[in-house]
Write a protein that holds these residues in place. Structure first.
Motif, short mmCIF file in Angstrom:
data_model
loop_
_atom_site.label_atom_id
_atom_site.label_comp_id
_atom_site.label_asym_id
_atom_site.label_seq_id
_atom_site.Cartn_x
_atom_site.Cartn_y
_atom_site.Cartn_z
N TYR B 190 5.12 -11.01 -26.84
CA TYR B 190 4.99 -12.50 -26.06
C TYR B 190 6.37 -12.63 -25.00
CZ TYR B 190 1.30 -14.97 -28.37
OH TYR B 190 0.11 -15.31 -28.66
N SER B 193 5.95 -10.36 -21.98
CA SER B 193 4.66 -11.11 -21.48
C SER B 193 5.41 -12.34 -20.57
CB SER B 193 3.66 -11.38 -22.30
OG SER B 193 2.93 -12.25 -21.18
N LEU B 224 -0.48 -16.33 -20.83
CA LEU B 224 -0.30 -15.64 -22.22
C LEU B 224 -1.64 -15.21 -22.81
CD1 LEU B 224 2.59 -17.61 -23.80
CD2 LEU B 224 2.67 -15.25 -22.78
#
Lengths: 309, 296
Positions: B190, B193, B224
């Motif tokens: 995450y 990203s 996301l």
């Protein structure tokens, strides 16, 4: 004037364009510290308990601070785990297949990313499938084959699959390298080709240096996963090589061999402090590696941009 | 360039040459897949249709049709119960892991002092999560939320609940920290990203008068979405492959048990594989549906 003051305090408390404001900062730290504590609780618990004397364990007053520094549990755990020998075995079992797996996966990922050939998409699908297939569905015939070849209990039973891109979590590494090499500009490759370089040479001189962060990520994760893997190592290596996690799995048995229950005094009976000392010794090498390499660990993951798209 | 290189090499066309070189790079994988994955997979399937006994001379098999499968699904009460437990635990853990890792990644993506320290803490479990370590910690009660499930009031409350609701809640209480420990890699993904989201989008939104809250819902979260799908699938697979997984332990025990054997274990491993695939498909469809609905 009054309004200016109020605006000033509002921005101090609730932030503005350049800062988050006191309220948000305090809440942020409080949350992170609280979550961090819950997160680390098992580790703290393990470490504190592993330093407790048998008396401390029974004393309900002693929660977080042992009454004395007591290394006795560690002395026992070191003997029970047969630490130096098993540590060396663990390092070998983690390092050798990891290096091979990383090298092989980078070659495969490069081939997938830089060349077009019939069946490429099918192959990418199958690479993903190897990640999904549970080891249980392939391990028995593998084990029987290795047994026939006399490779059970031998490091080759882990090295051979790694060498063929079928090692532990190989699919993830192939996909990491696939992504990395996909992002590499074609221009570099074409320039090298005009200079008459062969495909292999282009890979070694253009591809490999550009993928350095991915290599670091792949090696680190590979080592960690091979180190922690017990399902396959128990099946493939049992009887030949004992790693630390394997030894930890039969800690009780090993302890009772060294300290037979009927013959030792009450204080030397197996208790949770000794077990947790053993557990801590088990993860200590990885903790050391992590704290030494954590800058690389985090930054290189960001630089490789693994988002898995 | 294409022209000259293909002429120099005689008749071979550029695309053919490229394909051959490509095969050269991936050949080892194709061979390895055939030997170490495909052949064993087929062999395991054959075993699952047989009663397998290991003798000193080798393996002897006796064809039993689908008997192992029907035994696993209809006769063996333990296996089905474990399978259901596995499905419940996975579907309880997945949303917790997704939400937790996203929140932590959002925090760690902010600028504040001591960020490095907190990063170090939250990635730590990635390094130390192995079967035996987790087993020891669980046995010593280090992973439950400070014995919450033992508190009388909570225990009474749990006893009132119907069984189907109780088991997920109990699972949550006893292994909450463990569930969080499976979020390390997810936080990492995450985070990387988040750092790829175009900063100028936020600036443009701020100029248009969007608040941070609105930017989060309109810019951060949508960007996301693809990552979430990948993370969800990764999470389901990791949870399903973890060596302390009860179904896997049962299959392993049955492999060497007298009344079980290799044939029966193979059949169970294929049933398990099937359930895993179904779970993955459900997760994929659900998240895809959600993101499409959000996109509208």
């Amino acid at each position: 004037m009054n309004r200016d003051l109020r605006a000033y305090w509002t921005s101090v408390l609730f932030g503005n364009r350049t800062s988050y404001g006191v309220v948000f900062t305090v809440v942020l730290y409080a949350l992170l510290i609280a979550i961090g504590f819950v997160y680390l609780y098992p580790l703290l618990f393990m470490f504190v308990t592993s330093l407790k004397t048998p008396d401390d364990l029974l004393n309900p007053m002693v929660q977080w601070i042992p009454t004395e520094f007591y290394p006795g549990n560690y002395e026992k755990a070191l003997r029970v785990l047969d630490y130096p020998a098993k540590l060396l075995a663990s390092i070998t079992v983690a390092a050798v297949p990891s290096v091979i797996q990383t090298a092989v996966c980078s070659v495969i990922g490069y081939g997938l990313a830089r060349y077009n050939f019939p069946g490429k998409n099918l192959m990418i699908g199958l690479v993903l499938a190897t990640f999904i297939i549970p080891a249980q569905s392939t391990v028995i015939p593998q084990m029987l084959t290795f047994k026939d070849l006399g490779l059970l209990g031998n490091l080759s039973s882990l090295v051979l699959p790694a060498l063929a891109g079928q090692g532990f979590n190989s699919a993830i590494f192939i996909l990491i390298f696939y992504q990395t090499f996909l992002a590499l500009p074609k221009v570099l490759e074409e320039a090298a080709r005009l200079d008459g370089a062969s495909d292999l040479k282009i890979f070694l001189t253009v591809g490999l240096p550009a993928a350095a962060p991915s290599y670091i990520v792949a090696i680190i994760f590979s080592v960690v996963w091979y180190w922690n893997e017990t399902y396959l190592t128990v099946i493939f290596l049992e009887g030949g090589i004992q790693t630390l996690p394997m030894q930890l799995s039969k800690f009780v048995q090993a302890y009772e061999n060294l300290y037979p229950p009927g013959t030792v005094n009450v204080l030397d009976r197996l208790n949770e402090a000794v077990k947790l000392a053993g557990t801590f010794l088990n993860i200590l090498p990885l903790l050391v590696m992590y704290f030494v390499m954590q800058r690389w660990f985090v930054e290189s993951v960001e630089r490789t941009g693994i988002t898995g798209e | 360039m294409t022209q000259t290189s293909s002429l120099k090499r005689g008749e071979m066309r550029h695309s053919t040459r490229e394909a051959l070189t490509g095969y050269g790079f991936v050949a080892i994988w194709i061979i390895g897949f055939a030997i170490f994955t495909f052949a064993p997979l087929v062999q395991t399937f054959i075993y699952s249709l047989n009663q397998v006994t290991i003798e000193s001379t080798g393996v002897s098999t006796e064809y039993v049709d689908w008997a192992n499968y029907s035994r696993a699904l209809f006769t063996d009460p333990t296996f089905v119960e474990l399978l259901i437990g596995y499905a419940i635990e996975t579907s309880v853990s997945l949303p917790i892991i997704l939400i937790f890792s996203m929140i932590i990644a959002l925090f760690l993506n902010l600028d504040f002092k001591g960020k490095g320290l907190f990063r170090t803490i939250f990635f730590l479990p990635v390094v130390i999560t192995s079967g035996p370590v987790i087993r020891e910690l669980t046995e010593q009660g280090a992973t439950s939320t400070a014995g919450l499930a033992q508190v009388a009031a909570v225990a009474d409350f749990l006893a009132e609940l119907p069984r189907s609701v109780r088991s997920p809640v109990e699972y949550l209480l006893t292994s909450f920290i463990l569930i969080l420990w499976f979020s390390g890699v997810q936080i990492l993904i995450y985070l990387s990203s988040l750092q790829k989201v175009d900063k100028s989008l936020y600036e443009a939104a701020a100029i248009d008068g969007a608040s941070a809250w609105e930017s989060f819902w309109k810019i951060t979260l949508p960007s996301l979405t693809p990552t979430t799908l990948v993370i969800a699938i990764y999470t389901v697979i990791t949870l399903s492959h973890f060596s302390e997984n009860k179904v896997l332990k049962y299959i392993y025990d049955q492999t060497y048990a007298v009344e079980g054997g290799i044939g029966y274990a193979s059949a169970m491993s294929f049933v398990y594989f099937g359930v895993l695939v179904v779970l993955l498909v459900v997760v994929y469809l659900f998240l895809n549906f959600q993101s499409r609905r959000a996109g509208k």
